[in-house]
Scaffold this motif. Structure first.
Motif, short mmCIF file in Angstrom:
data_model
loop_
_atom_site.label_atom_id
_atom_site.label_comp_id
_atom_site.label_asym_id
_atom_site.label_seq_id
_atom_site.Cartn_x
_atom_site.Cartn_y
_atom_site.Cartn_z
N ALA A 27 -30.48 -57.96 26.36
CA ALA A 27 -30.93 -58.83 27.46
C ALA A 27 -32.12 -59.69 27.07
CB ALA A 27 -31.27 -57.99 28.69
N GLU A 28 -33.06 -59.12 26.33
CA GLU A 28 -34.26 -59.88 25.96
C GLU A 28 -33.93 -61.07 25.06
OE1 GLU A 28 -38.25 -59.04 23.39
OE2 GLU A 28 -37.69 -57.50 24.84
N ARG A 29 -33.08 -60.84 24.06
CA ARG A 29 -32.71 -61.94 23.16
C ARG A 29 -31.92 -63.01 23.91
NH1 ARG A 29 -33.76 -65.78 20.17
NH2 ARG A 29 -32.25 -66.36 18.59
N MET A 30 -31.00 -62.58 24.77
CA MET A 30 -30.22 -63.57 25.53
C MET A 30 -31.12 -64.38 26.44
SD MET A 30 -27.66 -65.35 26.24
CE MET A 30 -26.45 -64.63 25.16
N ALA A 31 -32.10 -63.76 27.07
CA ALA A 31 -33.04 -64.48 27.93
C ALA A 31 -33.81 -65.52 27.11
CB ALA A 31 -34.00 -63.51 28.61
N CYS A 88 -25.19 -63.66 32.66
CA CYS A 88 -25.09 -63.61 31.20
C CYS A 88 -26.08 -62.59 30.63
CB CYS A 88 -25.34 -65.00 30.63
SG CYS A 88 -25.09 -65.12 28.86
N ILE A 89 -27.31 -62.62 31.10
CA ILE A 89 -28.34 -61.68 30.63
C ILE A 89 -27.94 -60.25 30.96
CG2 ILE A 89 -30.72 -60.92 30.99
CD1 ILE A 89 -31.38 -63.97 31.40
N GLU A 90 -27.46 -60.01 32.18
CA GLU A 90 -27.03 -58.66 32.57
C GLU A 90 -25.89 -58.15 31.69
OE1 GLU A 90 -26.14 -58.93 36.74
OE2 GLU A 90 -28.27 -58.95 37.30
N HIS A 91 -24.98 -59.03 31.31
CA HIS A 91 -23.86 -58.66 30.46
C HIS A 91 -24.35 -58.21 29.07
CE1 HIS A 91 -19.77 -58.78 28.82
NE2 HIS A 91 -20.29 -59.38 27.77
N HIS A 92 -25.41 -58.83 28.59
CA HIS A 92 -25.93 -58.55 27.26
C HIS A 92 -26.93 -57.39 27.22
CE1 HIS A 92 -24.02 -61.52 24.68
NE2 HIS A 92 -24.00 -62.32 25.76
N GLU A 93 -27.21 -56.78 28.36
CA GLU A 93 -28.10 -55.61 28.38
C GLU A 93 -27.49 -54.50 27.54
OE1 GLU A 93 -30.61 -55.57 32.51
OE2 GLU A 93 -28.64 -54.62 32.51
N ASN A 94 -28.34 -53.83 26.78
CA ASN A 94 -27.88 -52.69 25.96
C ASN A 94 -27.68 -51.47 26.83
OD1 ASN A 94 -27.94 -54.18 23.62
ND2 ASN A 94 -30.04 -53.62 23.18
#
Length: 94
Positions: A27-31, A88-94
């Motif tokens: 999430a951090e990188r996507m943000a 998008c950010i939620e989807h990329h959360e680990n």
């Protein structure tokens, strides 16, 4: 007609696509990527990313440049990318 160096649609592995690997970037990188003025395609590094342009719209510097120059981007594949940065950010959360 002039054109700009951009992808015309999100590539198969575009991180902004809804079917990308869940948790792939975190999430951090996507943000961080979404907050950038523009983003270069990770496959064709001489082209702007269609996914970033589609999800960010006028918040993308390349989209604004094209509008100022009156050069149509003719982007396709809007239905393949997330409807919002938040999704998008939620989807990329680990």
């Amino acid at each position: 007609m002039e054109s700009l160096p951009n992808m015309k649609a999100p590539c198969q592995d575009c991180p902004f696509r809804k079917d990308t690997l869940k948790g792939w970037l975190g999430a951090e990188r996507m943000a961080e990527i979404l907050a950038a003025d523009s983003f270069v395609c990770h496959k064709k590094t001489d082209m702007q990313c269609a996914g970033h342009m589609l999800i960010n719209g006028r918040d993308n510097a390349f989209v604004r440049l094209a509008a100022r120059l009156r050069i149509p981007l003719s982007l396709g594949g809007a239905d393949t990318v997330f409807a919002s940065a938040t999704a998008c950010i939620e989807h990329h959360e680990n």
